[in-house]
Write a protein that holds these residues in place. Structure first.
Motif, PDB file in Angstrom:
ATOM      1  N   LEU A  87       0.786  -1.227   0.000  1.00 14.78           N
ATOM      2  CA  LEU A  87       0.000   0.000   0.000  1.00 14.78           C
ATOM      3  C   LEU A  87       0.822   1.283   0.000  1.00 14.78           C
ATOM      4  O   LEU A  87       0.287   2.343  -0.295  1.00 14.78           O
ATOM      5  N   TRP A  88       2.096   1.187   0.348  1.00 18.61           N
ATOM      6  CA  TRP A  88       2.845   2.430   0.553  1.00 18.61           C
ATOM      7  C   TRP A  88       2.934   3.235  -0.743  1.00 18.61           C
ATOM      8  O   TRP A  88       3.161   2.679  -1.801  1.00 18.61           O
ATOM      9  N   ALA A 129      -5.969  16.963  13.158  1.00 15.68           N
ATOM     10  CA  ALA A 129      -6.631  16.980  14.467  1.00 15.68           C
ATOM     11  C   ALA A 129      -7.933  16.195  14.438  1.00 15.68           C
ATOM     12  O   ALA A 129      -8.235  15.420  15.368  1.00 15.68           O
ATOM     13  N   ALA A 130      -8.722  16.366  13.379  1.00 15.92           N
ATOM     14  CA  ALA A 130      -9.985  15.642  13.268  1.00 15.92           C
ATOM     15  C   ALA A 130      -9.744  14.137  13.202  1.00 15.92           C
ATOM     16  O   ALA A 130     -10.467  13.345  13.842  1.00 15.92           O
ATOM     17  N   MET A 131      -8.729  13.718  12.454  1.00 17.81           N
ATOM     18  CA  MET A 131      -8.433  12.291  12.354  1.00 17.81           C
ATOM     19  C   MET A 131      -7.972  11.737  13.697  1.00 17.81           C
ATOM     20  O   MET A 131      -8.354  10.619  14.092  1.00 17.81           O
ATOM     21  N   LEU A 144      -1.045   9.787   9.029  1.00 18.58           N
ATOM     22  CA  LEU A 144       0.370   9.890   8.693  1.00 18.58           C
ATOM     23  C   LEU A 144       0.559  10.424   7.282  1.00 18.58           C
ATOM     24  O   LEU A 144       1.416  11.290   7.042  1.00 18.58           O
ATOM     25  N   TRP A 145      -0.230   9.956   6.346  1.00 18.98           N
ATOM     26  CA  TRP A 145      -0.083  10.411   4.966  1.00 18.98           C
ATOM     27  C   TRP A 145      -0.477  11.875   4.804  1.00 18.98           C
ATOM     28  O   TRP A 145       0.102  12.589   3.998  1.00 18.98           O
ATOM     29  N   GLY A 181       2.146  14.857   3.618  1.00 19.84           N
ATOM     30  CA  GLY A 181       1.826  15.559   2.381  1.00 19.84           C
ATOM     31  C   GLY A 181       1.448  14.667   1.221  1.00 19.84           C
ATOM     32  O   GLY A 181       1.365  15.124   0.082  1.00 19.84           O
ATOM     33  N   TYR A 182       1.201  13.376   1.498  1.00 19.24           N
ATOM     34  CA  TYR A 182       0.772  12.481   0.429  1.00 19.24           C
ATOM     35  C   TYR A 182      -0.646  12.784  -0.032  1.00 19.24           C
ATOM     36  O   TYR A 182      -1.045  12.426  -1.136  1.00 19.24           O
ATOM     37  N   LEU A 183      -1.431  13.384   0.846  1.00 19.64           N
ATOM     38  CA  LEU A 183      -2.820  13.701   0.540  1.00 19.64           C
ATOM     39  C   LEU A 183      -2.995  15.213   0.567  1.00 19.64           C
ATOM     40  O   LEU A 183      -2.497  15.890   1.465  1.00 19.64           O
ATOM     41  N   ASP A 184      -3.694  15.729  -0.424  1.00 22.58           N
ATOM     42  CA  ASP A 184      -4.026  17.149  -0.462  1.00 22.58           C
ATOM     43  C   ASP A 184      -5.341  17.311  -1.200  1.00 22.58           C
ATOM     44  O   ASP A 184      -6.063  16.327  -1.430  1.00 22.58           O
ATOM     45  N   GLU A 185      -5.656  18.526  -1.602  1.00 24.99           N
ATOM     46  CA  GLU A 185      -6.960  18.772  -2.216  1.00 24.99           C
ATOM     47  C   GLU A 185      -7.136  18.034  -3.533  1.00 24.99           C
ATOM     48  O   GLU A 185      -8.269  17.801  -3.972  1.00 24.99           O
ATOM     49  N   ARG A 186      -6.026  17.630  -4.199  1.00 26.12           N
ATOM     50  CA  ARG A 186      -6.136  16.881  -5.452  1.00 26.12           C
ATOM     51  C   ARG A 186      -6.102  15.376  -5.243  1.00 26.12           C
ATOM     52  O   ARG A 186      -6.542  14.624  -6.095  1.00 26.12           O
TER      53      ARG A 186
END
Length: 866
Positions: A646-647, A761-763, A820-821, A825-830
């Motif tokens: 998955l990484w 924070a929400a996560m 963690l992702w 920065g692995y996840l963003d608005e895109r």
């Protein structure tokens, strides 16, 4: 920024930029064609053999492995027939015979019949659908490796004399620890759970492939019938396999942990086993029949020189057969003392299922009658299949009549019916299908003259071998007896059955010899030696690693016969289409209309499926030998393999573009036709994959709740014993879990709005609420005055809540990884697909708890009128 393109599991980020799809032709040997070959071809040697995710290689492995199991099952059958050829024969001891006929049934039904059809579908689906691969190539490889290891797991016990020995039905209490103390049943139970993983993973792959991986323009009314058959069977597997997996796991717990699900002395119910088993096994009959019917429906018209008659009716009847098949599992339980109303309802439903089957038979006969048959070897097998289908169907309708079923139950008449339905209706299409697609598999034709001789040997041997079993059954011969005395009237029919079985076995060996010799020395075949109409015949034989240099655009069900049929309208474009050569890419389409809507990035070859399959099998070995340390070690190894799987990899945007020499001069569509690449949401293969996982897991919990309600309704003891559940604590815990879902939903929204810290924070709050739920649940476990093995209710309560807690733990791990992702920065608005997919799973875990809370905490008060 590290990320990946669209991958084949849930927690993998995707990219959402857009690209103009290039359109054009790619001549063989051109720079673009060489680049495609370099991108898609597996490494030579053992590295490529272990790491490949090519659907064609996986499909052929399924077919070859399943055929090896067919030969093993055939040898077992012939040894049994030698034992039964004459009265008072002593070739086998009773225990040896029990192991032999059990492994014969397990092999033919679970290790041959479905896997061989999965091999056909794995190889042919992308070629028929105009795609370059299956939806989840790595899951496809995992499915095969788990199937192989499950088969080896079951067969290793055979030479040790500890093979399964209670019949493939495995009825309790005979399969319980009281009457069967060896490891035989544990081998069967754990092997079937392992095999169920392979089946479920493969089914999910087929379902998502159908919805997403088709050529532009291939709407659902243009699908080949084999696709309808395999799709229907795959849905059935997703909904039915959890039933039998749960039954075997509960039996293993009864035998090894001390639970009481089937323990009569503790108010358990052996009838629960029959319900759970046949809820799976009756749909399974159609799982191994419908894809075989699809083979005939797609290949028969080639030799009749006309399209299949009543395509729409045939497709609808395929789906209807499975829908009705789910409703008639009690068809196998007529002699268990059911109420007359239940007998009447399920007897009528069993009769009803013959209607869609008759539609298929009439369609095949009409196709032959209205066509111009060419009597090649595949046609003979398909025509023989129609005959076997009618014989098996008629005997099935006979057993649907309750009074007659009472007379025929547990006689050799049922054995004959099962062989016609599970073997005849499967083997004839398989042999015909291999002969038909052999040129596509190997580039060579099978020997025609020897093939026709083989067909007649197989046909005569099959009917001489299995039809007399009807007579033995009508004369009163019970099934599962290892010998019989003289003067019972069964001598002649058993001798004829034995002779016919050996003739049939000789025919199968002749077929294998023809295939092996033809693969080496057969006549060379062109791309379309049979003049077929399907899309798979538009590429070379065997196909290139990438299947299609340009992905075609489809305008009809018969893309290669459009000119001769002259049906008017547009024509399919087979040589000019979408050119996708910037990495491993294929086209994603809308589920119903088949309109292109995304460019999907496909994974590279990897060793991960092999190692994950191996570690999973070793995990079950640890359970079998009762080694907690080894089980924990294999659990850690599986977890490590999944992390590697998955990484995230590098971003697609960071990959170097193809060199200029690899870009042919192409015409491009206008800007309005640009497609997203590896998009999130419904464009993501992972989203569809987790949706199928949620569906099958929901069925698992549904069967658990059914078991609770069934056993609770049957018991004469206080339910629940030892006081009522604490509704207040359960309600508070439910609130914590539901609130965690709210914060997961908020975290996704914050990621989309570029509020990284707020999303983290929400996560973290969601994770904390999930941990609070687990702690309260564990405290509630501790406060109960009874445990898992105290009584039947304790077994049910702790198993149901334990299953859910395991899902909560998995969900928390997913949430931690998502957190963690986000931080890395692995996840963003895109790139939001992973958090959308992970959130889908977490919301499912929460919704399931609502049903568990209602069943375990609220229903006792409702039933007691409080």
């Amino acid at each position: 920024m590290p990320a990946t393109g669209n991958e084949d599991l849930a927690a993998v980020p995707t990219i959402t930029f857009r690209r103009e799809p290039e359109v054009g032709e790619v001549p063989e040997g051109s720079a673009a064609e060489r680049r495609l070959r370099d991108l898609w071809e597996s490494e030579p040697g053992w590295r490529g053999w272990l790491s490949t995710v090519d659907h064609k290689q996986i499909g052929l492995r399924y077919i070859v492995t399943a055929f090896c199991f067919l030969l093993l099952g055939g040898v077992e059958a012939l040894i049994m027939r030698l034992q039964l050829a004459r009265p008072n024969e002593s070739l086998l001891t009773p225990d040896q015979y029990n192991q032999l006929f059990t492994m014969h049934g397990v092999t033919m039904i679970f290790l041959y019949a479905l896997p061989v059809l999965s091999g056909f579908s794995n190889y042919l689906w992308p070629l028929m659908l105009g795609s370059r691969d299956m939806a989840f190539p790595r899951l496809n490889a995992l499915s095969y490796w788990v199937f192989l290891f499950a088969g080896l797991f079951l067969y290793v016990s055979f030479p040790l004399g500890e093979a399964p020995n209670a019949g493939w039905f495995n009825y309790v209490p005979f399969a319980s620890l009281e009457y069967n103390r060896g490891p035989n049943i544990d081998v069967y139970a754990l092997g079937m759970v392992l095999l169920g993983i392979s089946t479920t993973v493969g089914a999910a792959n087929f379902v998502v492939t159908l919805f997403r991986m088709r050529a532009d323009g291939m709407s659902i009314n243009r699908l080949p019938i084999i696709v309808w058959g395999t799709l229907t069977a795959s849905f059935a597997n997703l909904f039915a396999v959890p039933s039998v997996s749960l039954a075997f796991f509960m039996l293993w717990m009864d035998r090894n942990v001390g639970t009481h699900f089937f323990d009569v002395s503790s108010d358990g119910r052996p009838m629960l086993w029959q319900h759970l088993f046949w809820m799976f096994a009756h749909p399974w009959v159609y799982v191994i029949v419908l894809p075989a019917m699809g083979i005939v429906s797609d290949a028969l018209p080639t030799f009749c020189r006309r399209p299949i008659v009543a395509y729409a009716a045939l497709a609808v009847s395929t789906v209807a057969t499975m829908l009705v098949g789910f409703e008639v599992w009690i068809h196998h339980m007529f002699a268990t003392g059911l109420p007359p109303l239940a007998l009447a309802i399920f007897g009528a439903a069993s009769m009803l299922i013959s209607v869609p089957s008759a539609v298929a038979v009439f369609a095949w006969i009409a196709t032959i009658w209205l066509g111009r048959p060419v009597f090649k070897t595949p046609f003979l097998y398909f025509a023989g299949f129609v005959l076997m289908f009618v014989v098996g169907g008629v005997s099935g309708v006979m057993t649907a009549a309750v009074p007659l079923d009472w007379q025929l139950t547990d006689t050799y008449f049922v054995v004959a019916h099962l062989h016609y339905v599970l073997l005849g209706i499967n083997v004839f299409p398989v042999l015909g299908g291999i002969t038909y697609w052999f040129p596509k598999f190997t580039g060579r034709l099978m020997n025609e003259r020897f093939g026709k001789l083989t067909f007649w040997v197989v046909l005569i041997g099959f009917n001489v071998g299995f039809f007399p079993m009807h007579i033995s059954g009508l004369l009163g011969m019970p099934r599962r007896i290892y010998t019989y005395p003289e003067g019972m009237g069964w001598d002649l029919s058993n001798m004829v059955t034995t002779v016919g079985s050996f003739v049939f076995g000789a025919g199968v060996l002749m077929f294998v010899a023809n295939a092996l010799i033809s693969a080496w020395r057969g006549a060379r075949a062109g791309a379309n030696p049979w003049d077929g109409a399907g899309l798979e015949w538009s590429v070379s034989s065997p196909p290139p690693p990438y299947n299609f240099a340009v992905l075609p655009m489809i305008a009809s069900r018969h893309p290669l016969w459009e000119d001769r049929l002259d049906e008017g309208g547009q024509r399919s474009s087979l040589t000019t289409g979408y050119l996708l050569h910037r990495g491993r890419e294929t086209l994603g389409v809308s589920p119903l209309s088949g309109s292109a809507d995304v460019i999907l990035k496909m994974p590279e070859d990897t060793f991960t499926p092999f190692f994950l399959g191996l570690f999973s099998a070793l995990f079950f070995v640890g359970l079998l030998v009762r080694s907690p340390a080894f089980v924990l070690a294999m659990t850690a190894a599986c977890a490590a393999a999944i992390v590697v799987w998955l990484w995230p990899r590098r971003s697609l945007a960071q990959r170097e573009p193809p060199p200029a020499s690899a870009r042919p001069s192409l015409a491009t569509q206008d800007a309005d036709a640009t497609l997203p690449v590896g998009s999130a949401g419904e464009h993501s293969g992972g989203w569809w994959g987790v949706l199928t996982l949620v569906a099958t897991e929901a069925c698992l919990f549904g069967y658990l709740i059914f078991s609770y309600l069934y056993l609770g309704a049957q018991t004469h003891l206080a339910w629940p014993p030892g006081g009522m559940p604490k509704v207040g604590i359960g309600a508070l815990n439910t609130g914590f879990l539901l609130l965690s879902s709210v914060f997961v939903w908020l975290a996704e929204r914050f990621v989309r709005k570029r509020r990284k810290l707020t999303a983290i924070a929400a996560m973290l709050i969601a994770v904390a609420l999930g941990i609070v739920f687990l702690l309260i649940q564990m405290k509630e476990w501790k406060d109960h005055p009874y445990g898992l093995t105290a009584h039947l209710y304790g077994s049910l309560y702790f198993t149901i809540t334990g299953f859910h807690m395991a899902h909560v733990v998995v969900g928390l791990v997913v949430l931690v990884v998502m957190t963690l992702w986000i931080a890395l920065g692995y996840l963003d608005e895109r790139r939001t697909a992973p958090i959308t997919i992970g959130g889908l799973y977490w919301h499912f875990v929460d919704v399931v708890w609502l049903f568990i809370f209602t069943t375990l905490y609220l229903s006792p008060f409702i039933l007691r009128g409080r």
